[in-house]
Design a protein around this motif. Structure first.
Motif, short mmCIF file in Angstrom:
data_model
loop_
_atom_site.label_atom_id
_atom_site.label_comp_id
_atom_site.label_asym_id
_atom_site.label_seq_id
_atom_site.Cartn_x
_atom_site.Cartn_y
_atom_site.Cartn_z
N ARG A 66 0.83 -1.20 0.00
CA ARG A 66 0.00 0.00 0.00
C ARG A 66 0.87 1.27 0.00
O ARG A 66 0.56 2.24 -0.68
N ASP B 253 1.01 4.45 -2.58
CA ASP B 253 0.94 5.87 -2.20
C ASP B 253 2.06 6.68 -2.89
O ASP B 253 1.85 7.78 -3.34
N ARG C 233 -4.32 1.53 -8.39
CA ARG C 233 -3.99 1.33 -6.97
C ARG C 233 -4.18 -0.14 -6.59
O ARG C 233 -3.33 -0.75 -5.95
N GLU D 221 -1.44 -2.67 -5.09
CA GLU D 221 -1.61 -3.24 -3.74
C GLU D 221 -1.67 -4.76 -3.77
O GLU D 221 -1.43 -5.42 -2.75
#
Ligand code: MLT
Length: 266
Positions: free
Chosen positions: A145, A149, A172, A176
């Motif tokens: 994660r 970011d 994303r 992840e």
């Protein structure tokens, strides 16, 4: 549909659709072969389209051990062998481009043409290597994660963030889902990759270079540098796109790719 093969004990997943000249798609870091969906859906008749999950990504195994761009390139060659293909055009985005250069060093006779997107020929700087080390430590302690970011703002243009929230979510989720062993393996492979600049003047087959106008990770200057050194290479700059123009501006990207593939067939 997913197919797979074992390469020296590691399961490598790929998809294979269509017929005609082989075109192999190599994804970037920290993504997987699903990033090529807008291309495989739209360009089904352009050839035999093969997307590969490099080891550490997607549906391939992610062993906890050394990775290298040479090993990625040999995995790609093993997929071609498995499919009975002697030659292919490589479409490589960013880390996929680093793998394409390794393939060129190790399996040049198997290359028909190169479509390089948002990548660079130079090796990492010391500062760049240190950044890889720090990202590997962050992934190890905080998980994928934290990599999402850090990476998302580098991957996408501001326009994409404002206008394509579903795409931002998909990317994303892709990041992840990546195992930390794969993230660390990639980072070590990229940090250790050799400089490929001296290879550029020896590229004698058709080459198209694409870059998103707002790419921060591998900016337009990197693309121009390669285009100026590869004999006969063409450069296309995609507006309102960052590091992932195939996802951010798929229509424009697909026009470039299908035009390139059609030109090869003539
Ligand atoms: C990629 O998209 O593959 C990476 O951003 C490449 C890199 O970090 O050098």
């Amino acid at each position: 549909m997913t197919s797979s093969l074992l390469v020296r004990g590691v399961r490598i997943a790929y998809s294979d659709q269509g017929s005609g000249p082989a075109v192999v798609f190599l994804h970037g870091f920290p993504l997987n072969r699903a990033m090529w969906r807008p291309q495989t859906e739209a360009l089904g008749s352009a050839g035999r389209l093969i997307t590969i999950d490099l080891r550490g990504h997607g549906e391939s195994d992610a062993p906890l051990w050394r990775y290298s761009v040479d090993q990625f390139a040999d995995d790609v060659a093993a997929v071609l062998d498995h499919l009975g293909l002697t030659r292919a055009t490589l479409v490589g985005l960013s880390m996929g481009g680093y793998v394409a250069f390794a393939f060129l060093r190790r399996h040049a006779a198997r290359l028909t043409a190169l479509f390089l997107t948002d990548t660079r020929a130079t090796a990492d700087t010391e500062e760049g290597r240190h950044g890889r080390y720090q990202m590997a430590q962050a992934a190890h302690t905080k998980g994928a994660r934290t990599v999402a970011d850090v990476m998302l703002p580098k991957l996408l243009a501001p326009h994409t963030f404002h206008t394509k929230p579903d795409l931002v979510r998909q990317i994303r989720a892709m990041i992840e889902s990546m195992p930390v062993s794969g993230i660390a393996g990639d980072l070590m492979a990229m940090a250790d990759r050799p400089d490929s600049v001296s290879l550029l003047p020896s590229i004698t087959f058709p080459t198209l270079i694409i870059v998103g106008e707002e790419d921060q990770a591998t900016p337009v200057a990197d693309a121009r540098f390669m285009a100026e050194r590869i004999p006969g290479a063409r450069l296309e700059i995609i507006p309102q796109a960052g590091h992932l123009p195939n996802l951010e501006q798929p229509r424009l990207f697909n026009e470039c790719l299908s035009g390139f593939l059609t030109g090869l067939a003539r």
